[in-house]
Design an enzyme around this catalytic site. Structure first.
Site, short mmCIF file in Angstrom:
data_model
loop_
_atom_site.label_atom_id
_atom_site.label_comp_id
_atom_site.label_asym_id
_atom_site.label_seq_id
_atom_site.Cartn_x
_atom_site.Cartn_y
_atom_site.Cartn_z
N CYS A 265 0.79 -1.24 0.00
CA CYS A 265 0.00 0.00 0.00
C CYS A 265 0.82 1.28 0.00
CB CYS A 265 -0.93 0.01 1.20
SG CYS A 265 -2.20 -1.25 1.09
C1 UDX Z 1 -0.63 0.36 5.55
C2 UDX Z 1 -1.52 1.32 6.35
O1 UDX Z 1 -1.02 1.41 7.69
C3 UDX Z 1 -2.98 0.84 6.34
O2 UDX Z 1 -3.80 1.78 7.00
C4 UDX Z 1 -3.43 0.68 4.89
O3 UDX Z 1 -4.76 0.21 4.83
C5 UDX Z 1 -2.50 -0.27 4.14
O4 UDX Z 1 -1.16 0.22 4.24
P1 UDX Z 1 0.51 -2.01 5.98
O5 UDX Z 1 0.96 -1.96 4.55
O6 UDX Z 1 -0.06 -3.26 6.52
O7 UDX Z 1 -0.61 -0.87 6.25
O8 UDX Z 1 1.81 -1.64 6.83
P2 UDX Z 1 2.20 -0.61 7.96
O9 UDX Z 1 2.09 -1.23 9.28
O10 UDX Z 1 1.53 0.70 7.74
O11 UDX Z 1 3.77 -0.45 7.62
C6 UDX Z 1 4.19 -0.02 6.33
C7 UDX Z 1 5.70 0.02 6.22
O12 UDX Z 1 6.22 1.10 7.00
C8 UDX Z 1 6.44 -1.22 6.68
O13 UDX Z 1 7.46 -1.53 5.76
C9 UDX Z 1 7.04 -0.83 8.02
O14 UDX Z 1 8.23 -1.53 8.31
C10 UDX Z 1 7.31 0.65 7.79
N1 UDX Z 1 7.35 1.43 9.03
C11 UDX Z 1 6.21 1.59 9.77
C12 UDX Z 1 8.53 2.05 9.43
O15 UDX Z 1 9.57 1.93 8.76
N2 UDX Z 1 8.52 2.81 10.56
C13 UDX Z 1 7.41 2.98 11.33
O16 UDX Z 1 7.50 3.70 12.33
C14 UDX Z 1 6.21 2.35 10.92
#
Ligand code: UDX
Length: 446
Positions: A265
């Site tokens: 996403c």
């Molecule tokens: C995301 C959105 O959070 C969600 O609302 C939407 O519907 C779909 O996309 P998701 O793809 O499941 O959800 O992952 P998320 O938990 O948001 O993490 C995304 C990426 O960001 C991951 O690669 C994670 O490692 C990274 N991340 C997240 C960081 O590098 N640092 C953070 O502090 C948080």
């Protein structure tokens, strides 16, 4: 319609609350699996819930869309909207779904509500979905037909919880009656009072993109601060993030520095929003910078390994973690996979381990070696890189690394380890922490 992660979770959750749900997908294998009570994807809690509702007869799946549409009152469309080369989204599945719904509705009497939950750029529901359904059904928005855009905010690994306890329900209604119908549906679905916003469809479509773009911005922001910390001895991004996160105007979430964001996403939605803005003659400089910082982030870890080892050819690199985040087997747009590919290109000898994602990783990077434990993965390595913060890796001690590796260079790309403890025994570097001269000089060298 569409039995991907969103469709499967919505169907199972709706069915668990007493609704009769018919899932439709063109993939006969997927349909068969669900009907056999097997979840086609790994998502905590889904397998049990799905098995229960299928056994009870509340959820059944079909490949023919018409059956599903004719036999129901509301159609939720949750088909994929993959990235195009331009960065825009491919609407072919959305168009096909609209056509199928329209054709089926020709045969149906009574009111039918079409709800778009797929992530689509502003204008899609009203300018593409609605006209296609109207053309093929011979019906018009109003007495017999309604449309809403209803974005979802499900996180992988927490999707079931997120369906039952969303922070907000957004209803983008094409007319009042459509919105009333969907609001009524959700009133019966939730046990608790959930905040709900009723807006026009274009606003709902943009809310989804703005939400993900803001999350991506927070991550690229903290990674930028991490890279500045990397140049300042004795300043740690974890401490800085903790401090700024305690300001209620900023908030503590999405401030974990690392190798960047991935998944199905955030990167895709950011590209789509940039592309959408460009089409409307707006440069969206901030969003482009967010994307650039993210592209750079895993590359910095690569460069760090290269400069510390004096080249990568023939060097054994242990990569711990392949999933785009812990708690999932998903490797889509995973920064770890991009790092691995680049290491392979530089002819490094890559050995990888991930507790859940090796099967998926093997399909896209088949030529590296996979080990079935983190400790085996470290054997005779010249460098170990932590690319996903799995809990399993937190249990490794500095000695686990030093006793197995040929040269104990450890790059903590997700800030899993205590740097003071690890630096005593290992050549330890971490994102957002200045370790030595070579780290500080990295950008000058580039
Ligand atoms: C995301 C959105 O959070 C969600 O609302 C939407 O519907 C779909 O996309 P998701 O793809 O499941 O959800 O992952 P998320 O938990 O948001 O993490 C995304 C990426 O960001 C991951 O690669 C994670 O490692 C990274 N991340 C997240 C960081 O590098 N640092 C953070 O502090 C948080």
């Amino acid at each position: 319609m569409g039995l991907g992660r969103v469709g499967l979770c919505l169907s199972s959750c709706f069915a668990s609350k007493g609704h009769e749900v018919i899932g439709a997908d063109s993939d006969a294998n997927k349909v068969e699996m669900v009907n056999q009570r097997k979840s086609p994807i790994f998502e905590p809690g889904l397998q049990d819930l799905l098995a229960r509702v299928v056994r009870r007869g509340s959820l059944r799946c079909v490949t023919q869309t018409e059956k599903a549409v004719i036999g129901s009152d509301i159609t939720f469309v949750s088909v994929g909207t993959p990235s195009l080369r331009s960065g825009g989204i491919d609407l072919k599945f959305v168009r096909a779904a609209a056509k199928d719904i329209g054709r089926a509705l020709r045969e149906k009497s009574g009111y039918h509500l079409v709800v778009i939950t797929s992530t689509v750029t502003p204008g899609t529901t009203e300018s593409i979905v609605q006209p296609i359904v109207e053309e093929h059904s011979g019906k018009r928005l109003g007495e017999h037909l309604g449309f809403c855009m209803n974005p979802e905010f499900l996180r992988e690994g927490n999707a079931i919880h997120d369906v039952f306890h969303p922070h907000l329900v957004v209803i983008g209604e094409c007319d009042r009656r459509s919105g009333d119908q969907l609001e009524r549906f959700y009133q019966t679905f939730f046990d608790e009072k959930i905040p709900l916003m009723r807006v026009n469809p274009k606003t709902a479509e943009l809310i989804k993109y703005a939400n993900n773009a803001f999350l991506a911005t927070k991550i690229s922001f903290v990674n930028t601060i991490a890279n500045i910390c990397g140049k300042l001895p004795d300043v740690d991004v974890v401490t800085v993030a903790k401090a700024i996160g305690s300001d209620p105007r900023i908030g503590p979430h999405f401030l974990k520095a690392g190798v960047g964001f991935g998944g199905s996403c955030l990167p895709k939605d950011l590209r789509a929003l940039i592309n959408f803005a460009r089409k409307h003659c707006y440069g969206a400089a901030l969003l482009k910078a967010v994307s650039e910082v993210n592209e750079d982030q895993w590359r910095r870890v690569y460069e760090l390994a290269r400069s510390k080892l004096g080249g990568l050819k023939g060097k054994r690199i242990a990569v711990l973690g392949l999933a785009f985040k812990p708690g999932t087997d998903d490797v889509r747009e995973s920064p770890s996979i991009r790092l691995v590919r680049e290491l392979v290109k530089a002819r490094a000898d890559v050995v990888a381990y991930d507790p859940a994602a090796m099967c998926n990783a093997r399909r896209i990077v088949p030529r590296i070696r996979y080990e079935d434990s983190p400790r085996k993965c470290l054997e005779k390595a010249d460098c170990a890189i932590v690319a996903t913060e799995w809990e399993e890796f937190m249990g490794l001690t500095p000695e686990d690394f030093s006793s197995r590796m040929r040269y104990p260079l450890v790059i903590d790309g997700r800030r899993v380890y205590d740097s003071r403890e690890y630096s005593k025994v290992l050549d330890f570097v971490a994102v957002g922490l200045c370790s030595d001269e070579s780290n500080c000089k990295l950008d000058v060298l580039r």
